[in-house]
Design a protein around this motif. Structure first.
Motif, PDB file in Angstrom:
ATOM      1  N   ASP A 132      -8.912 -25.116 -24.299  1.00 12.88           N
ATOM      2  CA  ASP A 132      -9.869 -26.170 -24.697  1.00 12.88           C
ATOM      3  C   ASP A 132     -11.303 -25.759 -24.348  1.00 12.88           C
ATOM      4  N   GLY A 133     -11.451 -24.526 -23.866  1.00 12.07           N
ATOM      5  CA  GLY A 133     -12.794 -24.038 -23.561  1.00 12.07           C
ATOM      6  C   GLY A 133     -13.264 -24.345 -22.153  1.00 12.07           C
ATOM      7  N   HIS A 134     -12.403 -24.901 -21.303  1.00 10.77           N
ATOM      8  CA  HIS A 134     -12.835 -25.144 -19.910  1.00 10.77           C
ATOM      9  C   HIS A 134     -12.784 -23.859 -19.112  1.00 10.77           C
ATOM     10  N   THR A 135     -13.575 -23.829 -18.049  1.00 15.34           N
ATOM     11  CA  THR A 135     -13.465 -22.758 -17.060  1.00 15.34           C
ATOM     12  C   THR A 135     -13.596 -23.382 -15.680  1.00 15.34           C
ATOM     13  N   ALA A 136     -13.001 -22.762 -14.674  1.00 13.90           N
ATOM     14  CA  ALA A 136     -12.844 -23.416 -13.369  1.00 13.90           C
ATOM     15  C   ALA A 136     -12.266 -24.806 -13.667  1.00 13.90           C
ATOM     16  N   PHE A 139     -14.138 -29.225 -17.292  1.00 15.34           N
ATOM     17  CA  PHE A 139     -13.407 -29.607 -18.504  1.00 15.34           C
ATOM     18  C   PHE A 139     -14.320 -30.319 -19.490  1.00 15.34           C
ATOM     19  N   PRO A 140     -13.981 -30.220 -20.780  1.00 15.89           N
ATOM     20  CA  PRO A 140     -14.830 -30.875 -21.792  1.00 15.89           C
ATOM     21  C   PRO A 140     -15.062 -32.352 -21.487  1.00 15.89           C
ATOM     22  N   TYR A 141     -16.304 -32.780 -21.729  1.00 14.56           N
ATOM     23  CA  TYR A 141     -16.669 -34.196 -21.629  1.00 14.56           C
ATOM     24  C   TYR A 141     -16.419 -34.788 -20.246  1.00 14.56           C
ATOM     25  N   THR A 142     -16.552 -33.952 -19.220  1.00 13.61           N
ATOM     26  CA  THR A 142     -16.477 -34.492 -17.849  1.00 13.61           C
ATOM     27  C   THR A 142     -17.868 -34.390 -17.221  1.00 13.61           C
ATOM     28  N   GLU A 143     -18.135 -35.298 -16.255  1.00 14.51           N
ATOM     29  CA  GLU A 143     -19.506 -35.399 -15.735  1.00 14.51           C
ATOM     30  C   GLU A 143     -19.920 -34.197 -14.891  1.00 14.51           C
ATOM     31  N   ILE A 144     -18.960 -33.421 -14.407  1.00 10.79           N
ATOM     32  CA  ILE A 144     -19.314 -32.267 -13.559  1.00 10.79           C
ATOM     33  C   ILE A 144     -20.164 -31.258 -14.335  1.00 10.79           C
ATOM     34  N   ILE A 145     -20.063 -31.314 -15.657  1.00 15.59           N
ATOM     35  CA  ILE A 145     -20.837 -30.382 -16.496  1.00 15.59           C
ATOM     36  C   ILE A 145     -22.334 -30.521 -16.220  1.00 15.59           C
ATOM     37  N   TYR A 150     -24.840 -31.238  -6.211  1.00 18.25           N
ATOM     38  CA  TYR A 150     -23.804 -30.693  -5.315  1.00 18.25           C
ATOM     39  C   TYR A 150     -23.354 -29.314  -5.758  1.00 18.25           C
ATOM     40  N   TRP A 151     -22.841 -28.567  -4.800  1.00 15.95           N
ATOM     41  CA  TRP A 151     -22.296 -27.227  -5.113  1.00 15.95           C
ATOM     42  C   TRP A 151     -20.823 -27.330  -5.494  1.00 15.95           C
ATOM     43  N   VAL A 152     -20.155 -28.336  -4.913  1.00 16.61           N
ATOM     44  CA  VAL A 152     -18.718 -28.546  -5.154  1.00 16.61           C
ATOM     45  C   VAL A 152     -18.508 -30.036  -5.451  1.00 16.61           C
ATOM     46  N   LYS A 153     -17.692 -30.338  -6.453  1.00 20.08           N
ATOM     47  CA  LYS A 153     -17.461 -31.756  -6.780  1.00 20.08           C
ATOM     48  C   LYS A 153     -16.003 -31.990  -7.142  1.00 20.08           C
ATOM     49  N   ASP A 154     -15.554 -33.209  -6.856  1.00 24.24           N
ATOM     50  CA  ASP A 154     -14.242 -33.635  -7.342  1.00 24.24           C
ATOM     51  C   ASP A 154     -14.448 -34.196  -8.750  1.00 24.24           C
ATOM     52  N   VAL A 155     -13.484 -33.941  -9.600  1.00 21.58           N
ATOM     53  CA  VAL A 155     -13.650 -34.384 -10.988  1.00 21.58           C
ATOM     54  C   VAL A 155     -12.317 -34.875 -11.536  1.00 21.58           C
ATOM     55  N   PHE A 156     -12.301 -36.119 -12.059  1.00 21.98           N
ATOM     56  CA  PHE A 156     -11.065 -36.634 -12.657  1.00 21.98           C
ATOM     57  C   PHE A 156     -10.946 -36.077 -14.066  1.00 21.98           C
ATOM     58  N   VAL A 157      -9.807 -35.457 -14.359  1.00 21.41           N
ATOM     59  CA  VAL A 157      -9.590 -34.848 -15.682  1.00 21.41           C
ATOM     60  C   VAL A 157      -8.596 -35.720 -16.430  1.00 21.41           C
ATOM     61  N   GLU A 158      -9.119 -36.528 -17.330  1.00 19.90           N
ATOM     62  CA  GLU A 158      -8.295 -37.545 -18.011  1.00 19.90           C
ATOM     63  C   GLU A 158      -7.099 -36.928 -18.729  1.00 19.90           C
ATOM     64  N   LYS A 159      -7.331 -35.806 -19.426  1.00 17.93           N
ATOM     65  CA  LYS A 159      -6.249 -35.221 -20.234  1.00 17.93           C
ATOM     66  C   LYS A 159      -5.088 -34.737 -19.355  1.00 17.93           C
ATOM     67  N   PRO A 201     -21.951 -27.155 -24.859  1.00 14.38           N
ATOM     68  CA  PRO A 201     -21.234 -27.018 -23.592  1.00 14.38           C
ATOM     69  C   PRO A 201     -20.449 -28.254 -23.178  1.00 14.38           C
ATOM     70  N   GLU A 202     -20.781 -29.405 -23.765  1.00 11.79           N
ATOM     71  CA  GLU A 202     -19.983 -30.602 -23.448  1.00 11.79           C
ATOM     72  C   GLU A 202     -18.578 -30.433 -24.023  1.00 11.79           C
ATOM     73  N   LYS A 203     -18.540 -29.826 -25.211  1.00  5.92           N
ATOM     74  CA  LYS A 203     -17.250 -29.583 -25.886  1.00  5.92           C
ATOM     75  C   LYS A 203     -16.599 -28.293 -25.359  1.00  5.92           C
ATOM     76  N   LEU A 204     -17.449 -27.283 -25.045  1.00  5.18           N
ATOM     77  CA  LEU A 204     -16.954 -25.952 -24.626  1.00  5.18           C
ATOM     78  C   LEU A 204     -17.657 -25.549 -23.339  1.00  5.18           C
ATOM     79  N   PRO A 205     -17.229 -26.091 -22.198  1.00  7.34           N
ATOM     80  CA  PRO A 205     -17.941 -25.840 -20.941  1.00  7.34           C
ATOM     81  C   PRO A 205     -18.058 -24.373 -20.548  1.00  7.34           C
ATOM     82  N   SER A 206     -17.156 -23.512 -21.031  1.00  7.62           N
ATOM     83  CA  SER A 206     -17.289 -22.077 -20.701  1.00  7.62           C
ATOM     84  C   SER A 206     -18.624 -21.529 -21.170  1.00  7.62           C
TER      85      SER A 206
END
Ligand code: 6PG
Length: 231
Positions: A132-136, A139-145, A150-159, A201-206
């Motif tokens: 889906d084009g994520h790295t680390a 993930f697409p459409y997540t706020e961590i983008i 912050y240098w490190v964040k927790d991120v809820f990945v809906e999919k 990058p929202e769609k393809l964070p890599s």
């Protein structure tokens, strides 16, 4: 691909240690790097690394304890670091057994302690890419983008219906060397889109890494490269 990536790892590690006396590497998770881990632990390669001067980090982690087969650091420990003479204090794993926000905060504190008062600059940062084009865990459409505090964040990945802990784009892009390990025909379409498609990058964070302007090295197998007309 795994052999080539292993040779790159060993050569880069030796060169940086010769120059700086130590080497910091940030590892990716998932299945792709596992062959490289096994090769690094093999008799063919393990004696070519000065493990006492190697310092290991991870780009992201799942919210699971290290004994889970889903743990990125757990798998790397089982396949590699339990097999070689690396001092345990040289290994900086994200603690997936903590609540994700706490794990992220604790890991950021460890990065601050290791890198001192400036932002982390890994000598080498390995990355994978999802189909889906994520790295680390960007993930697409997540706020961590968009995270730039912050240098490190927790991120809820809906999919995935799960929470991950991940380095933020800025920290990944600080690395002196960024290397993507991508294997499998199922990555061919997304890799071509990331490299040559519209910058989204929202769609393809890599693309946050690959199209950042920094130099990026790719180790691909035939399947992943099959849409790139490299011949
Ligand atoms: C993770 C990784 C992730 C991975 C890609 C590719 O925690 O899963 O860090 O970014 O690199 O999802 O995974 P595979 O190598 O399993 O295809």
């Amino acid at each position: 691909m795994a052999e080539a990536a292993t040779a790159y790892f060993v050569e880069t590690c030796a060169a940086v240690i010769a120059e700086k006396g130590k080497f910091s590497v940030c590892l990716s998770g998932g299945s792709t790097p596992k062959r490289m881990f096994k090769l690094l632990a093999s008799d063919a390669w393990k004696d070519q690394v000065d493990w006492s001067k190697l310092f290991v980090f991870w780009g992201d982690e799942r919210s699971v304890p290290q004994d889970s087969p889903d743990s990125n650091s757990g798998e790397a420990m089982r396949l590699l670091f339990d097999q070689v003479p690396i001092p345990k204090e040289n290994i900086f794993a994200i603690d997936g057994s903590l609540p994700p926000a706490e794990a992220a905060e604790a890991y950021e504190t460890e990065l601050e302690a290791f890198f001192g008062d400036h932002e982390p600059v890994f000598d080498l940062c390995f990355l994978g890419m999802g189909d889906d084009g994520h790295t680390a865990s960007l993930f697409p459409y997540t706020e961590i983008i968009y995270e730039d505090e912050y240098w490190v964040k927790d991120v809820f990945v809906e999919k995935l219906d799960t929470t991950r802990i991940s380095l933020t784009p800025e920290i990944i892009n600080q690395a002196a060397r960024m290397v993507f390990l991508i294997g499998g025909e199922n990555k061919a379409t997304v890799l071509k889109e990331v490299l040559t498609g519209d910058f989204d990058p929202e769609k393809l964070p890599s693309q946050l890494v690959i199209r950042s302007g920094a130099e990026v090295t790719f180790f691909l197998d035939e399947g992943a490269a099959s849409n790139l007309n490299l011949r």
